[in-house]
Design a protein around this motif. Structure first.
Motif, PDB file in Angstrom:
ATOM      1  N   ASP A   5       0.827  -1.208   0.000  1.00 36.94           N
ATOM      2  CA  ASP A   5       0.000   0.000   0.000  1.00 36.94           C
ATOM      3  C   ASP A   5       0.858   1.254   0.000  1.00 36.94           C
ATOM      4  OD1 ASP A   5      -2.406  -1.359  -0.038  1.00 36.94           O
ATOM      5  OD2 ASP A   5      -2.541  -1.444   2.150  1.00 36.94           O
ATOM      6  N   THR A   6       1.956   1.217   0.738  1.00 36.00           N
ATOM      7  CA  THR A   6       2.866   2.359   0.792  1.00 36.00           C
ATOM      8  C   THR A   6       3.487   2.627  -0.568  1.00 36.00           C
ATOM      9  OG1 THR A   6       3.362   1.846   3.094  1.00 36.00           O
ATOM     10  CG2 THR A   6       4.899   3.293   1.953  1.00 36.00           C
ATOM     11  N   VAL A   7       3.880   1.587  -1.286  1.00 34.85           N
ATOM     12  CA  VAL A   7       4.477   1.752  -2.606  1.00 34.85           C
ATOM     13  C   VAL A   7       3.457   2.348  -3.577  1.00 34.85           C
ATOM     14  CG1 VAL A   7       5.418   0.497  -4.589  1.00 34.85           C
ATOM     15  CG2 VAL A   7       6.215  -0.020  -2.293  1.00 34.85           C
ATOM     16  N   VAL A   8       2.224   1.888  -3.517  1.00 35.54           N
ATOM     17  CA  VAL A   8       1.172   2.442  -4.383  1.00 35.54           C
ATOM     18  C   VAL A   8       0.966   3.920  -4.080  1.00 35.54           C
ATOM     19  CG1 VAL A   8      -1.286   2.331  -4.925  1.00 35.54           C
ATOM     20  CG2 VAL A   8       0.043   0.228  -4.756  1.00 35.54           C
ATOM     21  N   ASN A  68      13.150   2.086  -4.607  1.00 35.16           N
ATOM     22  CA  ASN A  68      14.158   1.529  -3.695  1.00 35.16           C
ATOM     23  C   ASN A  68      14.834   2.620  -2.879  1.00 35.16           C
ATOM     24  OD1 ASN A  68      13.986  -1.291  -3.957  1.00 35.16           O
ATOM     25  ND2 ASN A  68      15.015  -1.192  -5.940  1.00 35.16           N
ATOM     26  N   ARG A  69      15.020   3.814  -3.453  1.00 31.86           N
ATOM     27  CA  ARG A  69      15.557   4.930  -2.666  1.00 31.86           C
ATOM     28  C   ARG A  69      14.587   5.342  -1.568  1.00 31.86           C
ATOM     29  NH1 ARG A  69      16.483   8.948  -6.927  1.00 31.86           N
ATOM     30  NH2 ARG A  69      16.724   7.338  -8.465  1.00 31.86           N
ATOM     31  N   GLU A  70      13.299   5.347  -1.891  1.00 30.72           N
ATOM     32  CA  GLU A  70      12.285   5.673  -0.877  1.00 30.72           C
ATOM     33  C   GLU A  70      12.253   4.600   0.211  1.00 30.72           C
ATOM     34  OE1 GLU A  70      10.263   8.409  -0.574  1.00 30.72           O
ATOM     35  OE2 GLU A  70      11.418   9.262  -2.227  1.00 30.72           O
ATOM     36  N   PHE A  84      12.752  -4.782   2.798  1.00 27.27           N
ATOM     37  CA  PHE A  84      12.001  -4.788   1.544  1.00 27.27           C
ATOM     38  C   PHE A  84      12.855  -4.244   0.410  1.00 27.27           C
ATOM     39  CE2 PHE A  84       8.828  -4.241   4.912  1.00 27.27           C
ATOM     40  CZ  PHE A  84       8.033  -5.348   4.657  1.00 27.27           C
ATOM     41  N   VAL A  85      12.669  -4.830  -0.756  1.00 27.01           N
ATOM     42  CA  VAL A  85      13.331  -4.380  -1.975  1.00 27.01           C
ATOM     43  C   VAL A  85      12.291  -4.437  -3.097  1.00 27.01           C
ATOM     44  CG1 VAL A  85      15.120  -4.874  -3.675  1.00 27.01           C
ATOM     45  CG2 VAL A  85      15.583  -5.229  -1.260  1.00 27.01           C
TER      46      VAL A  85
END
Length: 137
Positions: A5-8, A68-70, A84-85
């Motif tokens: 959810d965070t990535v979205v 990936n930087r985030e 996580f990656v």
């Protein structure tokens, strides 16, 4: 699931989109069309479109790099390694243009439809009656 959810949400954020723009060196019209959808806790589909083919290869590498930087920013203060990656597959490209014959046939059908009703409406509002032969009773 929280990470997915965070990535979205990261992909929807203007700051991350701006970072993707600068990493990929593409026009912002491409990143305006970036849409992320979470299918499961391990799978997120990211789709983007552009009127030109320029920049698609760089977008495929810029999106996971930026994410990936985030992700690394989340773990700056922790002593453990990143949990996580974000990994990405090769992008699938499709040509979304519509064929000329389909456009021509749909245009002709719509033209005939609206032309018929326009002529019928003009006859109605002019008051011209269609001549009808009298019938014998």
């Amino acid at each position: 699931e929280r990470f997915a959810d965070t990535v979205v949400r990261w992909i929807a954020a203007p700051s991350v989109r701006n970072e993707i723009d600068t990493t990929a060196w593409v026009a912002s019209c491409v990143t305006d069309s970036v849409v992320a959808k979470r299918f499961s806790s391990q799978m997120i589909a990211v789709s983007y479109s552009s009127p030109k083919r320029d920049g698609f290869g760089s977008m495929a590498t810029a999106i996971p790099e930026t994410l990936n930087r985030e992700t690394a920013k989340l773990n700056e203060l922790s002593k453990e390694a990143d949990w996580f990656v974000v990994m990405a597959d090769d992008p699938v490209t499709r040509d979304a243009r519509i064929s000329f014959s389909l456009v021509l046939s749909v245009g002709a059908a719509l033209g005939a439809f609206f032309g018929f009703w326009t002529v019928l409406g003009l006859w109605y509002f002019r008051g011209e009656a269609v001549p009808v032969k009298p019938t014998r009773i």
